[in-house]
Write a protein that holds these residues in place. Structure first.
Motif, mmCIF file in Angstrom:
data_model
loop_
_atom_site.group_PDB
_atom_site.id
_atom_site.type_symbol
_atom_site.label_atom_id
_atom_site.label_comp_id
_atom_site.label_asym_id
_atom_site.label_seq_id
_atom_site.Cartn_x
_atom_site.Cartn_y
_atom_site.Cartn_z
ATOM 1 N N SER A 255 -4.992 -35.118 -12.767
ATOM 2 C CA SER A 255 -5.961 -34.417 -13.383
ATOM 3 C C SER A 255 -5.943 -32.826 -12.812
ATOM 4 O O SER A 255 -6.973 -32.331 -12.851
ATOM 5 C CB SER A 255 -7.296 -34.570 -13.592
ATOM 6 N N ASP A 256 -4.831 -32.801 -12.267
ATOM 7 C CA ASP A 256 -4.899 -31.191 -11.599
ATOM 8 C C ASP A 256 -5.209 -30.097 -12.547
ATOM 9 O O ASP A 256 -4.515 -29.972 -13.254
ATOM 10 C CB ASP A 256 -3.423 -31.136 -10.930
ATOM 11 N N GLU A 257 -5.987 -29.312 -12.085
ATOM 12 C CA GLU A 257 -6.457 -28.222 -13.091
ATOM 13 C C GLU A 257 -5.357 -27.094 -12.702
ATOM 14 O O GLU A 257 -5.666 -26.006 -13.420
ATOM 15 C CB GLU A 257 -7.806 -27.904 -12.861
ATOM 16 N N GLU A 258 -4.639 -27.029 -11.784
ATOM 17 C CA GLU A 258 -3.814 -26.165 -11.459
ATOM 18 C C GLU A 258 -2.235 -26.386 -11.946
ATOM 19 O O GLU A 258 -1.495 -26.104 -10.904
ATOM 20 C CB GLU A 258 -4.100 -25.610 -10.151
ATOM 21 N N LEU A 259 -2.077 -27.213 -12.744
ATOM 22 C CA LEU A 259 -0.632 -27.641 -12.819
ATOM 23 C C LEU A 259 0.180 -26.573 -13.493
ATOM 24 O O LEU A 259 -0.027 -25.617 -13.902
ATOM 25 C CB LEU A 259 -0.776 -28.803 -14.057
ATOM 26 N N SER B 21 -8.822 -32.541 -7.522
ATOM 27 C CA SER B 21 -8.750 -31.870 -8.832
ATOM 28 C C SER B 21 -10.511 -31.581 -9.312
ATOM 29 O O SER B 21 -11.388 -32.020 -8.845
ATOM 30 C CB SER B 21 -8.086 -32.657 -10.018
ATOM 31 N N SER B 25 -10.541 -37.161 -11.108
ATOM 32 C CA SER B 25 -10.065 -38.534 -11.472
ATOM 33 C C SER B 25 -9.145 -38.526 -12.620
ATOM 34 O O SER B 25 -8.865 -37.261 -12.918
ATOM 35 C CB SER B 25 -11.364 -39.308 -12.035
ATOM 36 N N SER B 48 -1.226 -35.132 -12.470
ATOM 37 C CA SER B 48 -1.036 -35.599 -13.789
ATOM 38 C C SER B 48 -2.200 -34.964 -14.647
ATOM 39 O O SER B 48 -2.955 -34.612 -14.131
ATOM 40 C CB SER B 48 -1.048 -37.187 -14.235
ATOM 41 N N ARG B 52 -4.248 -31.272 -23.072
ATOM 42 C CA ARG B 52 -5.667 -30.712 -23.137
ATOM 43 C C ARG B 52 -5.591 -29.475 -23.870
ATOM 44 O O ARG B 52 -4.473 -28.732 -24.093
ATOM 45 C CB ARG B 52 -6.315 -30.367 -21.650
ATOM 46 N N TRP B 72 -12.311 -20.189 -17.023
ATOM 47 C CA TRP B 72 -12.047 -21.184 -18.174
ATOM 48 C C TRP B 72 -13.264 -21.412 -19.148
ATOM 49 O O TRP B 72 -14.446 -21.588 -18.417
ATOM 50 C CB TRP B 72 -11.830 -22.402 -17.533
#
Lengths: 278, 278
Positions: A255-259, B21, B25, B48, B52, B72
């Protein structure tokens, strides 16, 4: 037939055939790069687009947008002005969408190593969504792709959903992306030029070493300080980056927020996930 | 240390560390797929996101959008309603942009062959911008990426540039993309389930053969006819496609008007460029 001979055969076949694209020729901004690659034994290009702004009109079939119902109202590889879009929109009777599509290039490579080095060049030039495909029989393809995009629905069932002022604003954004796209292509071109210079020095180096040399020289001589700063070049970062930060990025697992979907200005997956010594 | 031992060490290190992240999770929709991959010796996942919708507010610094000035305002992995966006937009004081970002997954693979097979699965499930990265020391990563996106500027210097009606329309489009994204993830999941079934049959097959078998069985049993039809699965097309068409696509060299940037409903580069027998 051995791998090299087979590759030469494919290349000859592909390059001897007519260009069946609508435009029928290579886009001006990438013609040098395409020629450079096609002149080398390791590569040939199979498709390219320098980057474009386009207006599509699509019929809606249930929930699914169908490609076959899609009509091109406008396409340009240059900067775009509001009036062109306004005129083109008059022909829309479905759902019209304005898109900016960045540079894309597909290169078939003789060996995996050739694809790897081109991939590095692409990443260093800001094309962070680039990737290699290897077929079952070893056919190796590099796709050079950017994360830079724009996709904006403008009308629904022929009805315009935004103001002219908004379209003007939107084209400013699209044109800025087009300019940034061009800078990245120029960066790829400049790496190419450095390779050519090295070759003309008569150095007895392979392409790989040659490119490494060129990249190192570029880092030292600071050829494009502004672009490099903006791109956070992975090459430069490999030299500079903070080991603690590398570790932290590496363990940012899920769940990487910086993908990579994010803006282009941060570091790419190819840089951040691999430990320093990979 | 040999390659396998080195890979096991990397995997153990990566999976034992905390998830740093923001969310901390794995997204619900991909947790099974992530667990499945991490249970296999050939793979581990490094990041992953299930997909979103997000609203970003960015300060403008000259012509360049700076990541560090980005805030954000809203992020959701579920369908999104207008009121949430309207409320979030009140906090915007720069340039707010609504984005739909599809599923993305990064998987480190033990060998190139492992990456190849996962890559095929990804392409067959509709994730056409997927690609492999191979590091200098052989570290092999697969990025699963979609071409499906949406990026719509909504406000400029804090001023809203569109109507509430437009935002409502836009969220319909974004939510449709979210649903299509979910179907593709389900397709990847269904391929996974077929592998598990084969494994539980006690067949002495490697992962590669096993997956091939599963894919063939799926084609025969027509498990998801609707999704397959929409995706134009490359697997199915390899069986069906017209040799003349393949040839024509192969020689569409430059400025290709049907490049991968286009809608997801046409065939991808990985399918169209390679001749039948690659």
């Amino acid at each position: 037939m051995d791998r090299s001979a087979e590759f030469r055969k494919w290349k000859a076949q592909c390059l001897s055939k007519a260009d069946l694209s609508r435009k029928g020729s290579v886009d001006e901004d990438v013609v040098e790069l395409v020629q450079f690659l096609n002149m080398r034994d390791q590569f040939f290009t199979t498709s390219s687009c320098a980057g474009r702004i386009l207006l599509l009109d699509r019929g809606i079939n249930g929930f699914e947008v169908q490609k076959q119902n899609c009509c091109w109202l406008l396409v340009t590889h240059k900067l775009c002005v509001k009036d062109d879009v306004i005129v083109a929109l008059k022909k829309a009777n479905g759902d019209a969408t304005l898109k900016f599509e960045p540079f894309v290039l597909h290169v078939q490579c003789r060996q995996l190593q050739d694809a790897q080095i081109l991939h590095s060049m692409a990443i260093d030039s800001g094309f962070r969504n680039s990737g290699i495909t290897v077929g079952k029989r070893g056919k190796t393809m590099l796709a050079v792709r950017s994360t830079h995009g724009l996709e904006v629905p403008l009308s629904h069932k022929g009805k315009l959903m935004v103001t002219e002022e908004y379209i003007d604003f939107l084209l400013n954004v699209a044109n800025q992306k087009m300019e940034e796209n061009k800078k990245r292509i120029e960066r790829l071109q400049s790496i190419r030029m450095l390779i050519l210079e090295d070759l003309s020095d008569g150095l007895e180096m392979g392409f790989y070493n040659c490119l490494q040399h060129a990249l190192e020289r570029e880092t030292m001589t600071n050829l494009h300080p502004k672009i490099k700063e903006k791109n956070n070049s992975s090459y430069i970062h490999k030299k500079k980056r903070n080991p603690e930060k590398t570790r932290a990025q590496c363990i940012t697992k899920e769940s990487d927020e910086e993908l990579e979907n994010d803006d282009d200005d941060d570091l790419g997956i190819n840089v951040t996930i691999f430990p320093e010594d990979y």
